[in-house]
Design an enzyme around this catalytic site. Structure first.
Site, mmCIF file in Angstrom:
data_model
loop_
_atom_site.group_PDB
_atom_site.id
_atom_site.type_symbol
_atom_site.label_atom_id
_atom_site.label_comp_id
_atom_site.label_asym_id
_atom_site.label_seq_id
_atom_site.Cartn_x
_atom_site.Cartn_y
_atom_site.Cartn_z
ATOM 1 N N ASP A 59 0.887 -1.167 0.000
ATOM 2 C CA ASP A 59 0.000 0.000 0.000
ATOM 3 C C ASP A 59 0.921 1.211 0.000
ATOM 4 O O ASP A 59 1.673 1.436 0.963
ATOM 5 C CB ASP A 59 -0.899 -0.016 1.246
ATOM 6 C CG ASP A 59 -1.852 1.179 1.277
ATOM 7 O OD1 ASP A 59 -1.553 2.225 0.660
ATOM 8 O OD2 ASP A 59 -2.895 1.070 1.941
ATOM 9 N N ASN A 86 2.927 2.955 -10.623
ATOM 10 C CA ASN A 86 1.682 2.953 -11.412
ATOM 11 C C ASN A 86 0.437 3.221 -10.566
ATOM 12 O O ASN A 86 -0.544 3.767 -11.063
ATOM 13 C CB ASN A 86 1.566 1.582 -12.106
ATOM 14 C CG ASN A 86 0.194 1.338 -12.678
ATOM 15 O OD1 ASN A 86 -0.148 1.835 -13.748
ATOM 16 N ND2 ASN A 86 -0.642 0.580 -11.966
ATOM 17 N N TYR A 174 -7.220 15.060 -9.143
ATOM 18 C CA TYR A 174 -6.387 14.144 -9.948
ATOM 19 C C TYR A 174 -5.392 14.886 -10.851
ATOM 20 O O TYR A 174 -4.194 14.565 -10.838
ATOM 21 C CB TYR A 174 -7.302 13.256 -10.791
ATOM 22 C CG TYR A 174 -6.586 12.273 -11.684
ATOM 23 C CD1 TYR A 174 -6.029 11.105 -11.160
ATOM 24 C CD2 TYR A 174 -6.459 12.494 -13.053
ATOM 25 C CE1 TYR A 174 -5.385 10.186 -11.979
ATOM 26 C CE2 TYR A 174 -5.819 11.585 -13.885
ATOM 27 C CZ TYR A 174 -5.283 10.434 -13.336
ATOM 28 O OH TYR A 174 -4.636 9.527 -14.152
ATOM 29 N N LYS A 178 -1.105 14.824 -10.868
ATOM 30 C CA LYS A 178 -0.202 14.357 -11.922
ATOM 31 C C LYS A 178 0.796 15.462 -12.314
ATOM 32 O O LYS A 178 1.928 15.169 -12.692
ATOM 33 C CB LYS A 178 -1.008 13.870 -13.132
ATOM 34 C CG LYS A 178 -1.838 12.607 -12.846
ATOM 35 C CD LYS A 178 -0.980 11.405 -12.434
ATOM 36 C CE LYS A 178 -1.776 10.116 -12.332
ATOM 37 N NZ LYS A 178 -0.954 8.949 -11.946
HETATM 38 P P1 NAP Z 1 -7.015 1.203 -12.051
HETATM 39 O O1 NAP Z 1 -7.483 0.009 -12.825
HETATM 40 O O2 NAP Z 1 -7.975 1.855 -11.126
HETATM 41 O O3 NAP Z 1 -5.696 0.777 -11.291
HETATM 42 C C1 NAP Z 1 -5.142 1.546 -10.258
HETATM 43 C C2 NAP Z 1 -4.329 0.613 -9.392
HETATM 44 O O4 NAP Z 1 -3.739 1.393 -8.332
HETATM 45 C C3 NAP Z 1 -5.162 -0.491 -8.721
HETATM 46 O O5 NAP Z 1 -4.442 -1.685 -8.726
HETATM 47 C C4 NAP Z 1 -5.324 0.038 -7.308
HETATM 48 O O6 NAP Z 1 -5.500 -0.968 -6.333
HETATM 49 C C5 NAP Z 1 -3.967 0.696 -7.120
HETATM 50 N N1 NAP Z 1 -3.918 1.560 -5.949
HETATM 51 C C6 NAP Z 1 -4.723 2.592 -5.626
HETATM 52 N N2 NAP Z 1 -4.362 3.096 -4.435
HETATM 53 C C7 NAP Z 1 -3.311 2.352 -3.990
HETATM 54 C C8 NAP Z 1 -2.512 2.366 -2.839
HETATM 55 N N3 NAP Z 1 -2.716 3.227 -1.848
HETATM 56 N N4 NAP Z 1 -1.512 1.459 -2.739
HETATM 57 C C9 NAP Z 1 -1.284 0.572 -3.715
HETATM 58 N N5 NAP Z 1 -2.032 0.477 -4.826
HETATM 59 C C10 NAP Z 1 -3.031 1.370 -4.958
HETATM 60 O O7 NAP Z 1 -6.539 2.365 -13.020
HETATM 61 P P2 NAP Z 1 -5.500 2.410 -14.243
HETATM 62 O O8 NAP Z 1 -6.141 3.217 -15.288
HETATM 63 O O9 NAP Z 1 -4.984 1.068 -14.567
HETATM 64 O O10 NAP Z 1 -4.349 3.310 -13.600
HETATM 65 C C11 NAP Z 1 -2.980 3.003 -13.701
HETATM 66 C C12 NAP Z 1 -2.194 4.284 -13.858
HETATM 67 O O11 NAP Z 1 -2.466 4.880 -15.140
HETATM 68 C C13 NAP Z 1 -2.508 5.362 -12.836
HETATM 69 O O12 NAP Z 1 -1.307 5.999 -12.431
HETATM 70 C C14 NAP Z 1 -3.372 6.333 -13.598
HETATM 71 O O13 NAP Z 1 -3.332 7.645 -13.061
HETATM 72 C C15 NAP Z 1 -2.700 6.254 -14.958
HETATM 73 N N6 NAP Z 1 -3.520 6.766 -16.055
HETATM 74 C C16 NAP Z 1 -4.653 6.127 -16.416
HETATM 75 C C17 NAP Z 1 -5.405 6.621 -17.472
HETATM 76 C C18 NAP Z 1 -6.666 5.951 -17.916
HETATM 77 O O14 NAP Z 1 -7.339 6.502 -18.806
HETATM 78 N N7 NAP Z 1 -7.041 4.807 -17.351
HETATM 79 C C19 NAP Z 1 -4.984 7.775 -18.170
HETATM 80 C C20 NAP Z 1 -3.819 8.404 -17.768
HETATM 81 C C21 NAP Z 1 -3.096 7.882 -16.713
HETATM 82 P P3 NAP Z 1 -6.955 -1.462 -5.851
HETATM 83 O O15 NAP Z 1 -7.413 -2.438 -6.892
HETATM 84 O O16 NAP Z 1 -6.685 -2.065 -4.520
HETATM 85 O O17 NAP Z 1 -7.834 -0.243 -5.787
#
Ligand code: NAP
Length: 251
Positions: A59, A86, A174, A178
């Protein structure tokens, strides 16, 4: 202990883009530590990664969890070659929320300070804490790579342009988390310039994941491309950059 297989840690790798990054690094021959705040979900994810993937309870907001994770990597693997920061949250409600609602509650005039703090705690302070804890292990690598998964949503240059199509989404939670992450990326890159470690920020692009209630338009395979490229940078590769699969992004 000398190991032939390089070692990668991906935070928040139990689902979404992080899980895909973990899969691709495993395909590239890494021992992959699948970071997950819920160990059982991490174990299930690690089974789906293939290769030498191991669940790691982590975490990023919990100093004891971070310390234990670094200790385990030290004793089990002896070094770290790639750290992919990530893990992130888009809001602090703890449940799936439509993007329009996230944007509405993120407006600076109404965003709750508790939510701003929670988002920064995970997306910014968590990255600083994890990177700092892993740094001694990364310094043992012949070619350490840190990839911070950022977002074009944090680009001040893009969002200050009135013609930018997504600027209405730039709120107080958010997006500025970033922006701050980008600043932290640059700070680590500058400090580590004289070492073997390269530090870069990647935007995966708007991707269908839980983060945006699956409203994104890209696949996780498309999203993983730039973070994985930066994780595998050769010795003559850059440090202190911010990019997507389409090229550099303005800070
Ligand atoms: P996601 O499916 O919601 O994944 C986020 C991950 O972060 C999940 O595994 C979540 O765990 C974990 N997390 C959250 N809080 C945490 C903590 N305190 N300690 C450890 N793990 C934690 O979203 P995603 O889109 O794959 O996001 C991955 C990255 O891509 C992020 O940095 C996001 O900002 C970036 N991003 C995403 C997009 C997009 O369009 N999706 C666009 C730009 C950037 P839990 O399952 O336990 O909640």
């Amino acid at each position: 202990m000398t190991r032939d297989m390089p070692v990668a840690l991906v935070t928040g790798a139990n689902q979404g883009i992080g899980l895909q990054i973990a899969k691709e690094l495993a395909q590239h021959g890494f021992t992959v530590l699948v970071g997950s705040r819920d160990l059982e979900r991490g174990e299930a994810a690690a089974r789906s990664v293939g290769g030498d993937a191991r669940a790691l309870q982590l975490d990023v907001t919990d100093q004891a969890s971070i310390r234990a994770a670094a200790g385990r990597i030290q004793s089990e693997l002896g070094r770290l070659d790639v750290l992919v920061n990530n893990a992130a949250i888009s809001h602090a409600r703890g449940s799936r929320t439509p993007l329009a609602e996230i944007a509405k509650s993120a407006r600076p005039s109404v965003a709750s300070l508790d939510e701003v703090r929670s988002v920064f705690e995970t997306n910014v302070f968590g990255v600083i804490a994890v990177t700092r804890a892993m740094l001694p292990l990364l310094l043992l690598s012949p070619a350490g790579r840190i990839v911070n998964v950022s977002s074009g949503a944090g680009s001040l240059t893009a969002n200050s342009n009135p013609a930018h199509p997504h600027r209405a989404m730039f709120g107080a939670t958010y997006s500025p988390s970033k922006t701050a992450l980008n600043a932290i990326t640059l700070a680590f890159a500058i400090e580590l310039e004289a070492t073997n470690i390269k530090v870069n920020a990647a935007c995966p692009g708007f991707t269908a994941t839980a983060l945006n209630d699956f409203e994104g338009t890209q696949t996780v395979e498309q999203a993983a491309r730039e973070p994985v490229r930066l994780a595998l940078l050769a010795e003559n590769g850059p440090t202190g950059t911010f990019s997507s699969a389409s090229g550099p992004i303005p800070w």
